[in-house]
Design a protein around this motif. Structure first.
Motif, PDB file in Angstrom:
ATOM      1  N   LYS A   9       0.838  -1.195   0.000  1.00 17.44           N
ATOM      2  CA  LYS A   9       0.000   0.000   0.000  1.00 17.44           C
ATOM      3  C   LYS A   9       0.873   1.244   0.000  1.00 17.44           C
ATOM      4  CE  LYS A   9      -3.631  -2.368   2.595  1.00 17.44           C
ATOM      5  NZ  LYS A   9      -2.849  -3.597   2.834  1.00 17.44           N
ATOM      6  N   ILE A  11       0.532   5.588   0.136  1.00 15.76           N
ATOM      7  CA  ILE A  11      -0.302   6.772   0.348  1.00 15.76           C
ATOM      8  C   ILE A  11       0.538   8.014   0.068  1.00 15.76           C
ATOM      9  CG2 ILE A  11      -1.284   8.220   2.171  1.00 15.76           C
ATOM     10  CD1 ILE A  11      -2.630   5.830   3.310  1.00 15.76           C
ATOM     11  N   ILE A  12      -0.035   8.946  -0.665  1.00 14.16           N
ATOM     12  CA  ILE A  12       0.600  10.239  -0.892  1.00 14.16           C
ATOM     13  C   ILE A  12      -0.154  11.265  -0.054  1.00 14.16           C
ATOM     14  CG2 ILE A  12       1.199  12.013  -2.583  1.00 14.16           C
ATOM     15  CD1 ILE A  12       1.253   9.844  -4.712  1.00 14.16           C
ATOM     16  N   GLY A  24      -3.711  10.785  -2.463  1.00 18.97           N
ATOM     17  CA  GLY A  24      -3.644   9.654  -3.383  1.00 18.97           C
ATOM     18  C   GLY A  24      -3.288   8.377  -2.654  1.00 18.97           C
ATOM     19  N   SER A  25      -3.762   7.245  -3.169  1.00 20.40           N
ATOM     20  CA  SER A  25      -3.445   5.959  -2.552  1.00 20.40           C
ATOM     21  C   SER A  25      -3.348   4.883  -3.619  1.00 20.40           C
ATOM     22  CB  SER A  25      -4.512   5.567  -1.517  1.00 20.40           C
ATOM     23  OG  SER A  25      -5.769   5.365  -2.143  1.00 20.40           O
ATOM     24  N   GLY A  26      -2.540   3.874  -3.343  1.00 21.13           N
ATOM     25  CA  GLY A  26      -2.392   2.731  -4.234  1.00 21.13           C
ATOM     26  C   GLY A  26      -2.343   1.450  -3.438  1.00 21.13           C
ATOM     27  N   ASN A  27      -2.878   0.385  -3.999  1.00 24.04           N
ATOM     28  CA  ASN A  27      -2.935  -0.898  -3.302  1.00 24.04           C
ATOM     29  C   ASN A  27      -2.846  -2.013  -4.334  1.00 24.04           C
ATOM     30  OD1 ASN A  27      -3.344  -3.027  -1.575  1.00 24.04           O
ATOM     31  ND2 ASN A  27      -5.482  -2.542  -1.110  1.00 24.04           N
ATOM     32  N   GLN A  54      -0.446   3.681  -9.117  1.00 22.83           N
ATOM     33  CA  GLN A  54      -1.841   3.924  -8.750  1.00 22.83           C
ATOM     34  C   GLN A  54      -1.978   5.198  -7.916  1.00 22.83           C
ATOM     35  OE1 GLN A  54      -3.824   0.585  -6.866  1.00 22.83           O
ATOM     36  NE2 GLN A  54      -2.703  -0.893  -8.116  1.00 22.83           N
ATOM     37  N   ALA A  55      -1.104   5.343  -6.921  1.00 25.20           N
ATOM     38  CA  ALA A  55      -1.171   6.512  -6.043  1.00 25.20           C
ATOM     39  C   ALA A  55      -0.853   7.794  -6.803  1.00 25.20           C
ATOM     40  CB  ALA A  55      -0.212   6.337  -4.868  1.00 25.20           C
ATOM     41  N   GLU A  56       0.155   7.739  -7.677  1.00 19.00           N
ATOM     42  CA  GLU A  56       0.527   8.922  -8.458  1.00 19.00           C
ATOM     43  C   GLU A  56      -0.600   9.356  -9.384  1.00 19.00           C
ATOM     44  OE1 GLU A  56       5.391   8.597  -8.900  1.00 19.00           O
ATOM     45  OE2 GLU A  56       4.103   7.545 -10.333  1.00 19.00           O
ATOM     46  N   LYS A  58      -3.812   8.911  -8.985  1.00 13.69           N
ATOM     47  CA  LYS A  58      -4.909   9.502  -8.216  1.00 13.69           C
ATOM     48  C   LYS A  58      -4.553  10.892  -7.693  1.00 13.69           C
ATOM     49  CE  LYS A  58      -6.818   5.061  -6.725  1.00 13.69           C
ATOM     50  NZ  LYS A  58      -7.065   4.144  -5.576  1.00 13.69           N
ATOM     51  N   TYR A 355      -5.536  -0.496   6.300  1.00 10.23           N
ATOM     52  CA  TYR A 355      -4.786   0.713   5.951  1.00 10.23           C
ATOM     53  C   TYR A 355      -4.160   1.394   7.169  1.00 10.23           C
ATOM     54  CZ  TYR A 355      -5.933   1.043   0.989  1.00 10.23           C
ATOM     55  OH  TYR A 355      -6.002   0.819  -0.369  1.00 10.23           O
TER      56      TYR A 355
END
Length: 441
Positions: A9, A11-12, A24-27, A54-56, A58, A355
């Protein structure tokens, strides 16, 4: 960044005017990890890239530096102490600066560590200036001798190196390495629980980690090499179905406590090698799940009981992916015999226990005070990681040597205060009892 056995995971977040905002978040599913330990660097690198992308996307930004959580595998906690002279050649007092805090941290780092271990972090308990104790931030004060007493966290160099290697091969820089249970506790516990003591149990996919926090410090960790993936495998083996089907059954129909499940509610299960599906009751599935959880909780309860952690007033806080399983808090209360609650973040879209760790990482770093940043900077140089972000570095570097008035009063008038421990009162006895819970014989 949370590099877990089941998922990775990212998170930005941005920290603006004292407010932490998740943008932003990616998983993504993990690959190349086994029970929290990296076993295939290439697979982990690919998974990191996917989660970061993914996070970038978003957040609409590109990231170059990351904060990485380090699992508690083989983590060791021990007391440390460093002392330096800060007076001039004539032994006259001088003002304490950031450089002095760095030097006393370096003195505390001088430990006879085995060659396969390295220091991850130091949590200062107090600074002592010329025998004046209990100082939180000595910068700006004057003295001839500076001492730091604290807690040191060390881990295997292999885990540190492999984690750093994976992040760098994914095209990123390690901004800071944080002991994961410390970050999780920062977010999941309230101030009273951090002060008087509580236990955080992170129910991960590959392993389950219990962390004991008291007096705002991580005092003890226990890692059980079983987690949610083992529950899934049990379902797969007992019902003779694929791991994918077993995971779906656990998420959609699973209960942690069989006594709360229905013996009449049924669902179909695809059986390997057979055309016709099998009918399974909710109660039978819950019995499979409960059996594994009882084994995990039982081992953790035994470990926590040995150090007296179950006597802490804060009880147990459950988090991690398996904490979402209905009935798990009730099962934990039966086994541990203490109050149990489940932590869920208030962040929109991230209000699930899985999370907690990655949210804890950004929260922990954002809330670090300035003296902690100076200490961490000293350790980061030793580990070869990049420093905390530029804004916070400049904040520390350019900080004027100012001291809160209450700290000045403590320093200048310490001789006028009675010694609390000599009072022998009720609260003094309680404080001494709690402080001694984790002392070694």
């Amino acid at each position: 960044m949370d590099i877990g056995t089941t998922s990775i995971k990212v998170i930005i977040a941005e920290y603006v005017k004292g407010q932490l905002n998740i943008i932003g978040s990616g998983n993504t599913l993990s690959a190349g990890l086994n029970r929290g330990v990296i076993v295939d660097i290439d697979q982990v690198v690919d998974a990191i890239k996917d989660a970061v992308k993914q996070a970038e996307d978003k957040a609409g930004v590109d990231i170059t530096d990351v904060i990485v959580g380090l699992p508690a595998n083989m983590l060791q906690i021990e007391k440390c102490q460093g002392m330096i002279s800060i007076g001039d050649d004539a032994n006259r007092a001088k003002e304490i600066t950031d450089e002095d805090v760095q030097r006393v941290t370096e003195a505390a780092l001088v430990q006879n560590l085995p060659p396969e271990r390295d220091v991850i972090d130091i949590a200062p308990d107090e600074f002592v200036v010329d025998d004046f104790e209990g100082i939180r931030d000595p910068r700006g004060m004057v003295g001839v001798r500076l001492e730091m007493k604290g807690v040191m966290y060390t881990g295997p160099k292999t885990i540190l190196y492999n984690t750093k290697k994976c992040v760098e091969r994914a095209g990123l820089r390690v901004q800071e390495i944080v002991v994961a249970p410390i970050a999780t506790a920062q977010l999941a516990l309230d101030e009273g629980e951090k002060d008087f003591g509580a236990i955080v149990i992170d129910l991960g996919g590959g392993q389950t980690t219990a962390a004991v926090v008291h007096d705002h410090k991580l005092k003890y960790t226990y890692v059980d090499q079983e987690g949610g993936d083992f529950v899934t495998r049990d379902i797969s083996v007992v019902l003779n179905t694929s791991v994918e089907n077993a995971e779906s059954l656990k998420r959609n129909y699973g209960l942690a406590l069989a006594s709360g499940a229905s013996s009449e509610e049924t669902f179909t299960v695809q059986v390997v090698g057979k055309q016709e599906p099998r009918m399974v009751t909710e109660e039978f599935l819950a019995q499979i799940i409960q059996a594994r959880l009882e084994q995990i909780f039982g081992k953790i309860a035994q470990a926590l009981g040995k150090v007296g952690a179950l006597d802490l007033p804060g009880g147990i806080i459950l988090t991690g992916g398996m904490a979402d399983l209905p009935g798990i808090a009730e099962l934990a209360e039966e086994i541990f015999g203490v109050n149990v609650r489940i932590f869920r973040s208030n962040e929109m879209g991230l209000r699930i226990p899985s999370y907690t760790q990655v949210l804890g990482l950004v929260t922990y770093v954002a809330l670090q005070n300035e003296v902690a940043l100076v200490v961490k900077h000293t350790i980061d140089k030793k580990l070869g990681t990049s420093n905390v972000n530029a804004y916070r570095n400049e904040q520390v570097k350019d900080r004027q040597a100012e001291v809160q008035s209450e700290e000045l009063d403590d320093y200048e008038e310490a001789a006028d205060y009675p010694n609390e421990e000599k009072k022998g009162g009720f609260f003094s006895k309680i404080k001494n009892m709690m402080a001694g819970l984790f002392d070694e014989d």
